[in-house]
Design an enzyme around this catalytic site. Structure first.
Site, PDB file in Angstrom:
ATOM      1  N   LEU A 240      50.732  44.538  29.538  1.00 54.68           N
ATOM      2  CA  LEU A 240      50.765  43.144  29.960  1.00 54.68           C
ATOM      3  C   LEU A 240      52.081  42.833  30.665  1.00 54.68           C
ATOM      4  O   LEU A 240      52.122  42.039  31.618  1.00 54.68           O
ATOM      5  CB  LEU A 240      50.580  42.211  28.766  1.00 54.68           C
ATOM      6  CG  LEU A 240      50.566  40.717  29.095  1.00 54.68           C
ATOM      7  CD1 LEU A 240      49.407  40.385  30.030  1.00 54.68           C
ATOM      8  CD2 LEU A 240      50.473  39.881  27.833  1.00 54.68           C
ATOM      9  N   TYR A 241      53.160  43.449  30.204  1.00 57.57           N
ATOM     10  CA  TYR A 241      54.454  43.267  30.888  1.00 57.57           C
ATOM     11  C   TYR A 241      54.334  43.690  32.348  1.00 57.57           C
ATOM     12  O   TYR A 241      54.737  42.968  33.257  1.00 57.57           O
ATOM     13  CB  TYR A 241      55.535  44.078  30.183  1.00 57.57           C
ATOM     14  CG  TYR A 241      56.832  44.151  30.955  1.00 57.57           C
ATOM     15  CD1 TYR A 241      57.626  43.019  31.106  1.00 57.57           C
ATOM     16  CD2 TYR A 241      57.263  45.345  31.536  1.00 57.57           C
ATOM     17  CE1 TYR A 241      58.809  43.072  31.829  1.00 57.57           C
ATOM     18  CE2 TYR A 241      58.443  45.407  32.251  1.00 57.57           C
ATOM     19  CZ  TYR A 241      59.216  44.263  32.396  1.00 57.57           C
ATOM     20  OH  TYR A 241      60.375  44.323  33.118  1.00 57.57           O
ATOM     21  N   ALA A 242      53.763  44.870  32.578  1.00 51.95           N
ATOM     22  CA  ALA A 242      53.584  45.356  33.947  1.00 51.95           C
ATOM     23  C   ALA A 242      52.693  44.418  34.744  1.00 51.95           C
ATOM     24  O   ALA A 242      52.969  44.120  35.917  1.00 51.95           O
ATOM     25  CB  ALA A 242      52.993  46.759  33.924  1.00 51.95           C
ATOM     26  N   SER A 244      52.289  41.234  34.291  1.00 57.51           N
ATOM     27  CA  SER A 244      52.999  39.987  34.593  1.00 57.51           C
ATOM     28  C   SER A 244      53.957  40.172  35.762  1.00 57.51           C
ATOM     29  O   SER A 244      54.139  39.266  36.581  1.00 57.51           O
ATOM     30  CB  SER A 244      53.754  39.487  33.353  1.00 57.51           C
ATOM     31  OG  SER A 244      54.888  40.296  33.057  1.00 57.51           O
TER      32      SER A 244
END
Length: 430
Positions: A240-242, A244
């Site tokens: 999810l970080y990637a 975002s």
């Protein structure tokens, strides 16, 4: 993060059951009476909500949770921090200024005579005392950090009213791949909503600033090409970080296309060094090795060692400053684009991936302590087994050239770590 107005109002309503309960003296109500009551209640709540909101042009002080800003003394600090001390210098708003990269970039800009103002919310993703220590270092060099959230549009609007920033170095973000599985909403709040809020303020500013912001090597996700190039696919994020950060790149394209904002994205590759983030492997490996704890060594498929393109902080700072110095002016005015604006994306890495076992070996040598290791299969938490940066584009256009190998960089980190934390088990300085 400070609670929203909606959250505060909701809490107040929950504590005061009368807001949504029956009137005290009402035993039975007709449908029309109930409709009138609810309509009156709604109007009252809306009145309370809007009266509680502060226009950026009205009171000179605003309080949001634990944050406060405004007033003559505050504005004086802001302006003084942004004072130029070199001819043709730039005036930069650095978001996430108390963070790892943010503090180093702020210091580098200030030392060469640029005007620098920081903003940071000092959240507790990791120990805030480390951020406060960085803040004190910056304050000793004349850099003022405004305590606030990039989602607070009133605060950002006020900052641009007080200072005509020529550039924004946007480094505020919710970091960490694994933490996204615990608190996904924080990534949407900081990395997407916060970015949009910043772009909204910048598009309306006069003049519009040029923006340089931190994307991430994580956007390459499941990419199999090697080394990673800016031309490779980035539509298969592994976390999810990637996702975002990839969303941020798409959002940047939109604001550049519609409003003429000059925007440069930088994909950082595993930044390390003094004053680093405690959630990074090299940092907590150092701590655990010194304390005699077992450290996890993850392996990818087929027992392949995990490797990273570890990039020393000084090299990253050079890339950030190079991006600021080569950024062209935005072309919008009055929220309208007047011509094509610069839009760029660059890798900033070291170009020499090193395996995690080799990282541990170097730390053992520097710390003079043998690590206790537990070799494990890499979990499905969004981490990827390998990163390797192609920095040809940054080299040609930014003059970017990494010069610090991992052994040299870790030696500087360990020296700082032992100086800051002291002997193993000692509580760090407040």
């Amino acid at each position: 993060m400070p609670p929203s107005m909606d959250g505060a109002l909701k809490g107040k309503m929950e504590r005061n059951g009368g807001y949504f309960g029956r009137p005290a003296n009402s035993r039975c109500c007709s449908p029309s009476a109930r409709l009138f009551f609810w309509a009156a209640t709604l109007i009252a709540l809306l009145f309370i909500f809007f009266m509680g909101m502060t226009s950026p042009s009205e009171p000179r002080r605003r309080v949001l949770g634990s944050y406060s800003w405004g007033g003559p003394d505050w504005e004086k600090q802001v302006r003084h921090s942004c004072k130029l001390k070199r001819e043709n210098g730039i005036v930069v708003l650095v978001t996430g200024a108390a963070g790892f990269v943010g503090s180093h970039v702020s210091l580098a800009l200030k030392k060469r005579g640029d005007g620098v103002l920081g903003i940071d919310n000092f959240n507790n993703y990791y120990d805030p005392s480390l951020k406060r220590s960085r803040q004190r270092v910056l304050e000793n060099h004349g850099i003022f950090i405004v305590e606030g959230d990039i989602n607070d549009r009133y605060l950002l609007k006020k900052l641009f009213d007080v200072v005509p920033f020529s550039h924004v170095m946007h480094l505020a973000a919710q970091a960490g791949v694994r933490y996204a599985m615990e608190n996904p909403i924080s990534y949407v709040h900081s990395n997407i909503a916060g970015l949009v809020n910043l772009f909204e303020i910048c598009k309306s500013a006069n003049p519009q600033p040029a923006i340089v912001w931190a994307s991430s090597s994580s956007v390459y996700g499941l990419n199999k090409e090697n080394p990673f190039s800016e031309h490779d696919r980035t539509d298969q994020p592994a976390s999810l970080y990637a996702a975002s950060k990839k969303a941020g790149e798409a959002i940047a394209h939109t604001y550049n296309h519609i409003y003429g904002l000059s925007i440069t994205g930088l994909r950082f590759f595993t930044v390390y060094g003094p004053w680093g983030r405690p959630d990074m492997a090299y940092f907590f490996f150092t701590k655990d090795i010194l304390q005699g704890k077992t450290i996890p060594i993850f392996q990818g498929p087929n027992q392949v060692d995990v490797a990273r393109d570890f990039t020393y902080i000084d090299d990253i700072v050079k890339g950030c400053v190079g991006a600021l110095d080569t950024a062209e002016k935005s072309t919008g005015s009055g929220e309208k684009k007047k011509g094509p604006a610069q839009l760029r994306i660059y890798n900033l890495g070291n170009t020499s991936p090193v395996s995690v076992p080799e990282l541990v070996r170097i730390l053992e040598e520097l710390l003079k302590v043998k690590a206790k290791k537990n070799v494990l299969r890499m979990p499905s938490n969004g981490d990827v087994p390998f990163t390797h940066a192609n920095v040809t584009l940054a080299s040609m256009e930014l003059g970017y050239k990494p010069t610090t190998d991992l052994a040299t960089g870790l030696k500087k980190f360990v020296k700082w770590y032992l100086s800051y934390y002291g002997v193993p088990g000692r509580i760090p300085r407040a």
